[in-house]
Motif scaffolding. Sequence first.
Motif, PDB file in Angstrom:
ATOM      1  N   SER A  98       0.818  -1.217   0.000  1.00 49.96           N
ATOM      2  CA  SER A  98       0.000   0.000   0.000  1.00 49.96           C
ATOM      3  C   SER A  98       0.849   1.263   0.000  1.00 49.96           C
ATOM      4  N   ASP A 205      -6.217   4.954   5.178  1.00 49.62           N
ATOM      5  CA  ASP A 205      -5.216   3.880   5.191  1.00 49.62           C
ATOM      6  C   ASP A 205      -5.644   2.880   6.276  1.00 49.62           C
ATOM      7  N   SER A 236      -3.648  -3.559   3.034  1.00 52.93           N
ATOM      8  CA  SER A 236      -2.334  -4.186   2.902  1.00 52.93           C
ATOM      9  C   SER A 236      -2.380  -5.597   3.464  1.00 52.93           C
ATOM     10  N   SER A 238       0.522  -6.919   4.263  1.00 54.10           N
ATOM     11  CA  SER A 238       1.809  -7.002   4.961  1.00 54.10           C
ATOM     12  C   SER A 238       1.653  -7.373   6.427  1.00 54.10           C
ATOM     13  N   ARG A 247       4.847  -7.532  -1.123  1.00 51.93           N
ATOM     14  CA  ARG A 247       4.349  -6.258  -1.643  1.00 51.93           C
ATOM     15  C   ARG A 247       2.948  -6.441  -2.192  1.00 51.93           C
TER      16      ARG A 247
HETATM   17  C1  LIG Z   1       0.237   3.234   8.460  1.00 58.16           C
HETATM   18  C2  LIG Z   1       0.864   2.425   7.395  1.00 58.16           C
HETATM   19  N1  LIG Z   1       0.364   2.479   6.161  1.00 58.16           N
HETATM   20  C3  LIG Z   1       0.894   1.789   5.148  1.00 58.16           C
HETATM   21  C4  LIG Z   1       2.006   1.007   5.343  1.00 58.16           C
HETATM   22  C5  LIG Z   1       2.602   0.323   4.149  1.00 58.16           C
HETATM   23  O1  LIG Z   1       2.443  -1.011   4.143  1.00 58.16           O
HETATM   24  P1  LIG Z   1       2.733  -1.863   2.843  1.00 58.16           P
HETATM   25  O2  LIG Z   1       3.393  -0.988   1.823  1.00 58.16           O
HETATM   26  O3  LIG Z   1       3.620  -2.952   3.290  1.00 58.16           O
HETATM   27  O4  LIG Z   1       1.391  -2.323   2.374  1.00 58.16           O
HETATM   28  C6  LIG Z   1       2.577   0.899   6.618  1.00 58.16           C
HETATM   29  C7  LIG Z   1       3.776   0.089   6.824  1.00 58.16           C
HETATM   30  O5  LIG Z   1       4.449   0.133   7.790  1.00 58.16           O
HETATM   31  C8  LIG Z   1       1.987   1.629   7.671  1.00 58.16           C
HETATM   32  O6  LIG Z   1       2.467   1.595   8.916  1.00 58.16           O
END
Ligand SMILES: Cc1ncc(COP(=O)(O)O)c(C=O)c1O
Length: 401
Positions: A98, A205, A236, A238, A247
């Motif tokens: 994301s 987000d 996400s 992740s 990713r």
């Molecule tokens: C608040 C927040 N948004 C987005 C992300 C991005 O995550 P990713 O690019 O792994 O989906 C993170 C990653 O640490 C995050 O803490």
Amino acid sequence: MPRDTHLSPHPFDRLRALLAGVAPGAEPLDLSIGEPKHAAPDFITAVLAANAREWTRYPPILGTEEFRAAAKAWLDRRFALPADRVDADTMILPLSGSREGLFLLAGLAVARRPRPDPVVAFPDPFYAVYEGAAVAAGAEPVGLDAGVAGLPDLDALGADTGLCGRLCLLYLCAPSNPQGAIADIGYLRRAVELARAHDFLLVVDECYVDLYDAEVPGSVAQVTGDGWANVLATHSLSKRSNVAGLRAGFAVGDPAWIEAFRSLRLYGSAGMPVPVQAVTAALLNDDAHAAHNRALYRAKFDMLDRVFAGLPAYRRPAAGFFVWLDVGDGEAATRRLWAEAGVKALPGRYLSQPRPDGTSAGDPFIRLALVHALELLEPGLVRLRQVLDGAAPGRTDGAAA
Ligand SMILES: Cc1ncc(COP(=O)(O)O)c(C=O)c1O
């Protein structure tokens, strides 16, 4: 005059500089970065292997049908959405994590909502990408105080018509990084109303939405019954699935913004490889591993409740995996924690906008990411507590060093 688009040093670069030449005082334990350490589900290996022939393909920018269907099914299931809330063909876009989507959206918003003196706003403290994206897009980055409670005051934002008139994009982070605050439905509804009233893009987000304690966080998707105009959410895999290296994420929302974003991404994004899309779909279709992951975090917070018992500044977060802790002077504490306890924290100052006098609201804080396994984490947190209490790690009599 064009605005300065030079990015300020990234928080992790600032941390490296802060600790340069300082040796860890014990077995190092890195709690500075929110990189998941729990295992990813085993089944991803088989799904990748089954899709190995697809590595020859350029990634379809809109995603495979399977990917979009899995994203829609997860959203519908997770947030109990009516079937017509998300159209899988026009409202979902895969993201290679994301972060890249969040970053690119600032440039898109500034281009599509031209203002004489554009602003991109976000909560302060913040995920560094929001600020970097604002700066790179040539907008004024404006941090909105989110305090320890974790969410900015939207009524104050709404009352500031000067700011709202310049706003191209508002990022919200719910649940919030670093405080782990959950936005209730009324809060999200108010954010959507403001985005419509002042015609800016609202990006929520929701990357921590599946890591929660007692209360289950909702989504902005639940307040778009009258359509998604001016609203996007990003998700996400992740943190939900412990696959930060894959990713994998997606955006969902306003079909007009999704179409503009698709077009931008067709020029400039790497796209998500088809085998990765297949894995992401499989992960979205499985809730059992996400529930297991949540249980592991809960157990760690139960442990932390014991280790931090009596520490006045400690509050168990409602969601996410961070602790946002007032330690008086975050940078000084970070140096001491590394030198005396081998624990690497992140100073809150690096996640907060400087005021004209050089101080910031994040100055008193450190952020700790509870990503490691409980057995690794506990001794490090015990040492950290001893340092904060002024006792030398290793001593059990609690005497001040
Ligand atoms: C608040 C927040 N948004 C987005 C992300 C991005 O995550 P990713 O690019 O792994 O989906 C993170 C990653 O640490 C995050 O803490």
